[in-house]
Design a protein around this motif. Structure first.
Motif, PDB file in Angstrom:
ATOM      1  N   THR A 192       0.832  -1.208   0.000  1.00  0.00           N
ATOM      2  CA  THR A 192       0.000   0.000   0.000  1.00  0.00           C
ATOM      3  C   THR A 192       0.862   1.251   0.000  1.00  0.00           C
ATOM      4  O   THR A 192       0.622   2.193  -0.783  1.00  0.00           O
ATOM      5  N   TRP A 211       1.223   4.009  -3.154  1.00  0.00           N
ATOM      6  CA  TRP A 211       0.825   5.393  -2.927  1.00  0.00           C
ATOM      7  C   TRP A 211       1.966   6.368  -3.210  1.00  0.00           C
ATOM      8  O   TRP A 211       1.752   7.464  -3.733  1.00  0.00           O
ATOM      9  N   ASN A 222      -4.409   7.388  -8.191  1.00  0.00           N
ATOM     10  CA  ASN A 222      -4.160   7.840  -6.828  1.00  0.00           C
ATOM     11  C   ASN A 222      -4.315   9.352  -6.730  1.00  0.00           C
ATOM     12  O   ASN A 222      -3.987  10.082  -7.675  1.00  0.00           O
ATOM     13  N   THR A 268      -2.644  11.708  -5.725  1.00  0.00           N
ATOM     14  CA  THR A 268      -1.358  12.361  -5.515  1.00  0.00           C
ATOM     15  C   THR A 268      -1.086  13.323  -6.663  1.00  0.00           C
ATOM     16  O   THR A 268      -1.800  13.340  -7.668  1.00  0.00           O
TER      17      THR A 268
END
Length: 486
Positions: free
Chosen positions: A92, A96, A298, A300
């Motif tokens: 995970t 990420w 994601n 981000t």
């Protein structure tokens, strides 16, 4: 295999979009000079409370279908592995924090810059071999090392335990955006690129049910395809599929004439090794899209930038497809086709959203979680058919008698709007000479035109649409109307 169908759905799609453009633009919003506000005189809420105003799109805690959660637990129980919790957490964190691979051109530019710096520091010219070794050593220390993940059966199970529930929640939220804004849309075919555990098919089935008759799941990993098929059969290889019409394959359909109502790529574009590969895949996915292309990554900066590149690529090819001449537009989340204001800001931020969900109840995984993701939904048609309300791009800050909303507006700019109870939440009376009475269509509207904006803003959340027009015209607070301190 699905093929492009007759324009019957296009008429239905355009009719539903016109209904959004007409009643919502006229009945839901009107402009009072100096203030963006909701027109209460048209009774746009009907009998609904403010907490269910037309811009509400956020969902409560999403939960996996029980059959899928049971199958995932069974498969992990049948194949016990050491330190599963640590492996899940490590994967995970890795996914990420992952960046996009560095392009060869960028590597050459960095190498040239380092070579120039080394030569400036050296009194005597070093040999070519020593210079090359010094440059390579510096590049290894300063360059992100991207590696392609090869999913074995064991790594696929770890990925399932780490990402099945969060990925499902993000995609289900994206599908909910389409369903909530165009409830008449009933897709029949869907293609999922980079299907992984198959969570997209489950999310689509929960959203549109029996309307979908064909799902094509494409993934280059044979182990992932086998895992997704077993999940579909309740965790066994011989069970009956919980969802009919799901097909698995390792390559995209070759025929350029094959199109699908909904095409999805969830957390897959970031797995491609180069920008050239991403461009080729995005172009192929758009050619195979007859109505909606849903891209999720994601939440981000890297994920957001990747999606903006895909968005710009599709928007830049509006008239270049010989098989489908309908232009493209952004259905969500952007209320415009202009450059992303988040990327152009002095301090760039990721345009991301949050979806709460209940995880698979493994021993280490019992508390509710939130999936932070970025998404872009592209559609075929005209941007004039879309509903252009400002999008709330950050958590709403609710304070005593005032609300802070960060909005992405249809004019392509970001707006920090302070909506106060005093200015936007009370009835106001105006004399016959006031501009407000001249603008409002009825005396009743002039008494209550400000009332609903504050209430709608207060019940809205991150990712919702605020049903107003011209939000950039929120005036600065006057000295006697400053919001109270926290």
């Amino acid at each position: 295999m699905a093929t492009a169908r007759t324009p019957r759905f296009l008429l239905l799609f355009c009719r539903s979009c016109r209904s959004l453009r007409g009643p919502q633009s006229r009945a839901y919003a009107a402009l009072v000079p100096g203030v963006s506000q909701v027109d209460n005189g048209s009774d746009f809420l009907g009998k609904k409370p403010h907490r269910k105003h037309p811009g509400i799109l956020h969902l409560p805690h999403v939960q996996l279908p029980q059959a899928l959660a049971d199958a995932a637990q069974l498969m992990l129980f049948e194949r016990p592995m050491r330190s599963v919790e640590k492996q899940v957490q490590a994967l995970t964190n890795y996914l990420w924090s992952r960046h996009l691979p560095v392009e060869p051109e960028e590597l050459q530019r960095r190498a040239a810059y380092l070579e120039k710096k080394f030569l400036e520091k050296q009194d005597s010219a070093p040999t070519e071999e020593k210079l090359r070794e010094a440059v390579l050593h510096a590049l290894r220390k300063t360059t992100y090392h991207w590696q392609e993940l090869s999913y074995s059966e064991e790594l696929s199970l770890i990925y399932m335990a780490a990402r099945l529930d969060g990925g499902f929640a993000a995609v289900f939220r994206a599908f909910h955006e389409i369903q909530a804004r165009i409830p008449e849309f009933r897709p029949q075919t869907l293609m999922d690129f980079g299907s992984g555990t198959g969570s997209v098919a489950w999310a689509a089935h929960r959203t549109w049910g029996q309307s979908l008759r064909e799902y094509v799941c494409v993934d280059s990993s044979a182990a992932m395809l086998g895992l997704a098929e077993k999940l579909l059969k309740g965790g066994s290889e011989s069970g009956k599929p919980c969802i009919p019409g799901v097909f698995f394959r390792q390559f995209l359909p070759v025929s350029p004439k094959v199109q699908f109502d909904v095409v999805v790529s969830a957390y897959a574009l970031s797995e491609l090794p180069s920008r050239a590969d991403r461009i080729e895949v995005i172009q192929n996915l758009w050619r195979k899209t007859s109505h909606f292309l849903v891209l999720v990554e994601n939440g981000t900066k890297a994920g957001h930038r990747l999606l903006m590149d895909a968005r710009n690529l599709v928007l830049g090819e509006k008239e270049k497809s010989p098989l489908d001449l309908r232009p493209s537009f952004v259905f969500a989340p952007c209320p415009h086709e202009l450059p992303c204001p988040q990327l152009n800001a002095s301090k760039s931020l990721a345009c991301s959203f949050s979806q709460a969900y209940h995880p698979i109840p493994f021993n280490w995984n019992k508390k509710p979680k939130e999936e932070i993701f970025s998404m872009v939904i592209l559609a075929r048609g005209s941007p004039k058919e879309a509903n252009r309300w400002p999008r709330i791009t950050q958590p709403v800050l609710k304070r005593p008698r005032h609300v802070h909303c960060h909005l992405c507006c249809p004019d392509g700019h970001m707006q920090h709007a302070v909506v106060t109870a005093r200015r936007h939440g009370r009835y106001r009376r105006y004399d016959h000479q006031s501009k407000c009475r001249k603008t409002c269509s009825s005396s009743n509207a002039s008494l209550s035109c400000h009332r609903d904006l504050y209430r709608c803003a207060r019940v809205s959340s991150w990712g919702d649409l605020l049903p107003v027009i011209a939000p950039s015209e929120f005036p600065p607070s006057s000295p006697d109307e400053e919001p109270p301190e926290n």
